[in-house]
Design a protein around this motif. Sequence first.
Motif, PDB file in Angstrom:
ATOM      1  N   VAL A   9      48.799  61.694 -77.401  1.00 25.50           N
ATOM      2  CA  VAL A   9      47.538  61.297 -77.661  1.00 25.50           C
ATOM      3  C   VAL A   9      47.589  61.316 -79.377  1.00 25.50           C
ATOM      4  CG1 VAL A   9      45.072  61.807 -77.885  1.00 25.50           C
ATOM      5  CG2 VAL A   9      46.067  61.688 -75.929  1.00 25.50           C
ATOM      6  N   GLU A  57      47.071  58.357 -82.117  1.00 33.77           N
ATOM      7  CA  GLU A  57      46.030  58.232 -83.137  1.00 33.77           C
ATOM      8  C   GLU A  57      46.426  58.394 -84.473  1.00 33.77           C
ATOM      9  OE1 GLU A  57      42.089  60.397 -81.846  1.00 33.77           O
ATOM     10  OE2 GLU A  57      43.531  61.571 -80.955  1.00 33.77           O
ATOM     11  N   PRO A  64      45.340  61.701 -70.859  1.00 35.93           N
ATOM     12  CA  PRO A  64      44.471  62.216 -70.375  1.00 35.93           C
ATOM     13  C   PRO A  64      43.158  61.522 -70.158  1.00 35.93           C
ATOM     14  CG  PRO A  64      45.411  63.550 -71.795  1.00 35.93           C
ATOM     15  CD  PRO A  64      46.062  62.323 -72.001  1.00 35.93           C
ATOM     16  N   ALA A 118      40.002  62.189 -70.514  1.00 41.12           N
ATOM     17  CA  ALA A 118      39.100  62.718 -71.455  1.00 41.12           C
ATOM     18  C   ALA A 118      39.461  62.183 -72.473  1.00 41.12           C
ATOM     19  CB  ALA A 118      39.195  64.050 -71.455  1.00 41.12           C
ATOM     20  N   ASP A 119      40.618  61.796 -72.922  1.00 43.11           N
ATOM     21  CA  ASP A 119      41.015  61.298 -74.343  1.00 43.11           C
ATOM     22  C   ASP A 119      40.905  59.663 -74.212  1.00 43.11           C
ATOM     23  OD1 ASP A 119      42.042  63.458 -75.975  1.00 43.11           O
ATOM     24  OD2 ASP A 119      43.647  63.939 -74.459  1.00 43.11           O
ATOM     25  N   ARG A 138      37.626  59.087 -74.916  1.00 44.06           N
ATOM     26  CA  ARG A 138      37.199  59.347 -76.416  1.00 44.06           C
ATOM     27  C   ARG A 138      37.587  58.262 -77.235  1.00 44.06           C
ATOM     28  NH1 ARG A 138      40.064  62.217 -80.188  1.00 44.06           N
ATOM     29  NH2 ARG A 138      41.698  62.604 -78.659  1.00 44.06           N
ATOM     30  N   PHE A 196      30.270  59.679 -56.558  1.00 38.62           N
ATOM     31  CA  PHE A 196      30.195  60.905 -57.416  1.00 38.62           C
ATOM     32  C   PHE A 196      31.231  61.201 -58.286  1.00 38.62           C
ATOM     33  CE2 PHE A 196      29.819  65.117 -58.572  1.00 38.62           C
ATOM     34  CZ  PHE A 196      28.502  65.304 -59.077  1.00 38.62           C
ATOM     35  N   ASN A 199      31.758  60.863 -62.217  1.00 36.04           N
ATOM     36  CA  ASN A 199      31.557  62.094 -63.039  1.00 36.04           C
ATOM     37  C   ASN A 199      33.108  62.724 -63.373  1.00 36.04           C
ATOM     38  OD1 ASN A 199      28.721  62.832 -63.273  1.00 36.04           O
ATOM     39  ND2 ASN A 199      29.019  62.746 -61.100  1.00 36.04           N
ATOM     40  N   PHE A 200      33.916  62.502 -62.735  1.00 38.67           N
ATOM     41  CA  PHE A 200      35.200  63.115 -62.838  1.00 38.67           C
ATOM     42  C   PHE A 200      36.330  62.052 -63.478  1.00 38.67           C
ATOM     43  CE2 PHE A 200      33.192  65.812 -60.015  1.00 38.67           C
ATOM     44  CZ  PHE A 200      33.583  67.189 -60.071  1.00 38.67           C
ATOM     45  N   GLU A 207      46.811  63.583 -63.212  1.00 42.68           N
ATOM     46  CA  GLU A 207      45.429  64.885 -63.306  1.00 42.68           C
ATOM     47  C   GLU A 207      44.674  64.265 -62.399  1.00 42.68           C
ATOM     48  OE1 GLU A 207      43.172  64.518 -66.793  1.00 42.68           O
ATOM     49  OE2 GLU A 207      43.976  62.534 -67.441  1.00 42.68           O
ATOM     50  N   THR A 263      44.936  66.135 -59.071  1.00 42.42           N
ATOM     51  CA  THR A 263      44.451  67.542 -59.088  1.00 42.42           C
ATOM     52  C   THR A 263      42.905  67.758 -58.957  1.00 42.42           C
ATOM     53  OG1 THR A 263      46.472  67.854 -60.634  1.00 42.42           O
ATOM     54  CG2 THR A 263      44.746  69.714 -60.362  1.00 42.42           C
ATOM     55  N   LEU A 264      42.305  66.945 -59.662  1.00 47.82           N
ATOM     56  CA  LEU A 264      41.098  66.771 -59.475  1.00 47.82           C
ATOM     57  C   LEU A 264      40.486  66.436 -58.222  1.00 47.82           C
ATOM     58  CD1 LEU A 264      39.888  65.177 -62.986  1.00 47.82           C
ATOM     59  CD2 LEU A 264      39.579  67.598 -62.279  1.00 47.82           C
ATOM     60  N   THR A 288      40.919  69.320 -55.648  1.00 51.65           N
ATOM     61  CA  THR A 288      39.875  70.385 -55.648  1.00 51.65           C
ATOM     62  C   THR A 288      38.534  69.988 -55.145  1.00 51.65           C
ATOM     63  OG1 THR A 288      41.008  70.602 -57.789  1.00 51.65           O
ATOM     64  CG2 THR A 288      38.948  71.957 -57.268  1.00 51.65           C
ATOM     65  N   PHE A 289      38.601  68.561 -55.329  1.00 46.50           N
ATOM     66  CA  PHE A 289      37.104  68.088 -55.031  1.00 46.50           C
ATOM     67  C   PHE A 289      37.159  67.812 -53.385  1.00 46.50           C
ATOM     68  CE2 PHE A 289      33.979  64.190 -54.430  1.00 46.50           C
ATOM     69  CZ  PHE A 289      32.843  65.080 -55.039  1.00 46.50           C
ATOM     70  N   GLN A 318      36.434  71.348 -52.000  1.00 46.75           N
ATOM     71  CA  GLN A 318      35.127  71.715 -52.394  1.00 46.75           C
ATOM     72  C   GLN A 318      34.089  70.809 -51.270  1.00 46.75           C
ATOM     73  OE1 GLN A 318      34.380  70.730 -56.171  1.00 46.75           O
ATOM     74  NE2 GLN A 318      35.353  72.724 -57.019  1.00 46.75           N
TER      75      GLN A 318
END
Lengths: 537, 276
Positions: free
Chosen positions: A244, A248, A261, A263-264, A267, A316, A320-321, A385, A388-389, A392-393, A396
């Motif tokens: 990343v 950039e 990722p 999240a990046d 962004r 969901f 959200n994820f 990733e 992994t999320l 976990t989801f 849960q």
Amino acid sequence: MKITRRDALLTGSALALSAAAPFVLPRAAWAQGTPRRGGTVTAHMQGEQRILNPALRASTGVYVVGSKIMESLVDLDGKGDPLPVLATSWESSPDGKTITFKLREGVKWHDGKPFTAADVQYTAMEMWKKHLNYGTTLQLYLEAVDTPDPHTAVFRYSRPMPLDLLLRALADLGYVAPKHVYEGTNVLENPANTAPIGTGPFKFSRYERGQYIIAVRNDDYWRKGFPYLDQIVWRIIPDQAAAVAAIEAGEIHISPEGALPLADLDRLKKSSNFEVSSRGNEGNAVMNTIEFNFRRKELADRRVREAIIRAIDVPFFCENFLYGFAKPATGPIPSSSPSFYPKKTPPQYPFDPKKAEALLDEAGYSKGADGKRFSLRLLPAPWGEDITLWSTFMQQSLQQIGIAVEIVRYDAAGFLTNVYRDWNFDLATGWHQYRGDPAVSTTVWYRSGSPKGAPWTNQWGWQSEEVDKLIDAAAFEIDPVKRRQLYADWVERVNTEIPLWMAIERLLISVTSKKLQNHHNTPRWISSSWADLWLAT
Amino acid sequence: MGFLRRYLRNPGAAIGLVLLLLVLAMAGSADLLYPRDPLALAGRPLQWPFQNARFLLGTDASGRDIAAQIFHGARISLLIGFVATIVAIALGIIVGAVAGYYGGLIDDLLMRVTEAFQTVPSFLLLLVLVAVFGSSIVTVTLAIGIVSWPAPARLARAEFLTLRNREFVQACRTLGLRDSAIIFREILPNAMPPLIVYASVVMALAILLESALAFLNLSDPNVASWGNLIGHGRGVLRTQWYVSAIPGVAILLTVLAVSLVGQGLNDALNPRLKPR
């Protein structure tokens, strides 16, 4: 949120104006303007590749490099229809058992030898049929390739081969390797596998392990005047955060494999310097799976499997994820595949924890004193990733309906061995990569009879004669309309029985600098030749 | 009382003790303050700290309450620290005591084995152990203990070498005491002070090793440990840095506390600093 075309053009012009020659360059900066010649494009590669020859290894990581150097018989155009590359025309006999390709004349290998039908014959029989993953299944009934003249290749099959399936598959599984380099050697150990010799617009130059791969312009390319670029450099950056930072800083122009990722990505989407989209990756859908081991008596009960699916709120999770980069899937065929996506929605199991609990009670697994019904071991694949999320989801969500889930992590080799060879799992989750046609990438997940240990195949301990029959019938059906219907029936069937569940579908997200022009214009662009790609200043 | 006064004379040690008690209090009160499973989905993922009163420290990428994970994680980190330290010190004492007390061939043999362990970087050895035996909390803790024993072993050996020829030991021998009694009842209590000090170093290292494992996604994902939380936040480091930073600060403070307590113990146990 989305970058409009206007923004893009303004940025392009601004970049151009800041350069030295404002009187020529503003035109060059327009996407449809005159392509500029020359320049080096630097692309991101996440991992090392052991083999760069796409005639031996079908994987996005190989195509990203190999497809610039070697060429396939056909490619796919913007609508997903076959486009001539090394083959100029094709026809099928009425019984579907003989398919004739006319080959392009005047094409030369990078070492100067002419390209002929003998190369196609050799590659098909020695690589596609024997070694290429997916290819061995596709060409299972290929008997011989005849070469009546140097520019005609006749594929003879012992069972009917649908022409549309073959052409769509050959875009990925139809790369041709030079016979004179490979003949008489150990194909898998040949040095040309890491220093490929092809007919493509770029010639292999060097591969420095762990650092970079370079390919330079092929001046003798058969498409006169192409390619525009002088050089392509692939930089190997395994660390996501470093990649990343590099994009950039402008050190790399494109990260094609969806390796950054989420999240990046979210962004970078807001920056005007990059295009962040799945455009041009339509041919490469990724689906998150829920794989059941039928040897666990609880999971062999269809009601339990339905309850597990109903316990997980997929919309969901996507919103959200996964930052909305994905959506719930409706079955094994993703909606990005319009030629096969069923017109009628197959059975669905939307989020409904009450129904899930009722199903479990009905199946005889009521809650114990500690609120638990039973516990399961979940093996997540160690790539991505999102997995992994997602694991976990799942943990849960299933906890909510009284199923305790223990997550068991392994490295890549350990995951493949434990799930697909030793069957040492209750639930597993990973990626199913859809490659344009269910017969190429998807039906092996459902068809019985895969050898034990073959990854990403049916190792669930589940078998349905009806599903097997539908899969076989569709694979040999040469009428495209009937074929589509057979796949619709098949999806209906497997969505009812739930041998495994494809929960989420998403496309790979590429991050591309706005300096690149003519990019992502075909459905498998990152695996295309990049002959018409050019770099604005 | 004199001991406590000597200990508290060092302000650093006092701060360390307060911090350690705080971490212990967090571990003790976790079930009272956060009775829910800390790994359960609690709300929208990636909420910043102090924005939602329900999640004082925000939520991580899986929508789990970070504050709950910090409190419950204190237990796991302390547990790993204590158990791994006990394993390492116990192994170290046994090997070091036998080698130091008997000397000769046994000493040579045991010390070559210890050196063999010391030449392999302990983290690499830990990775191998976890890859082979799996990554449940029990195996991770034992593995950390197993890779940490060589240094205490050498320390114990050095203490035993100097103590074994003292008059009180010779007296015991002439009285006909068994070797095991001499080693454990007579020499060991005198060799303990430096080992107790060193135990604090081992404990701090053990907490750090577990965090490093979790950062590589190789620790037990089914428990709420600080390291797991850091590893989980790695993907969003550029945007939601607090997911990794908060447990990072917790680890920093705990390791600091343990080290300061160790330093204080060193001063308090040192006979030369005793006022006459």
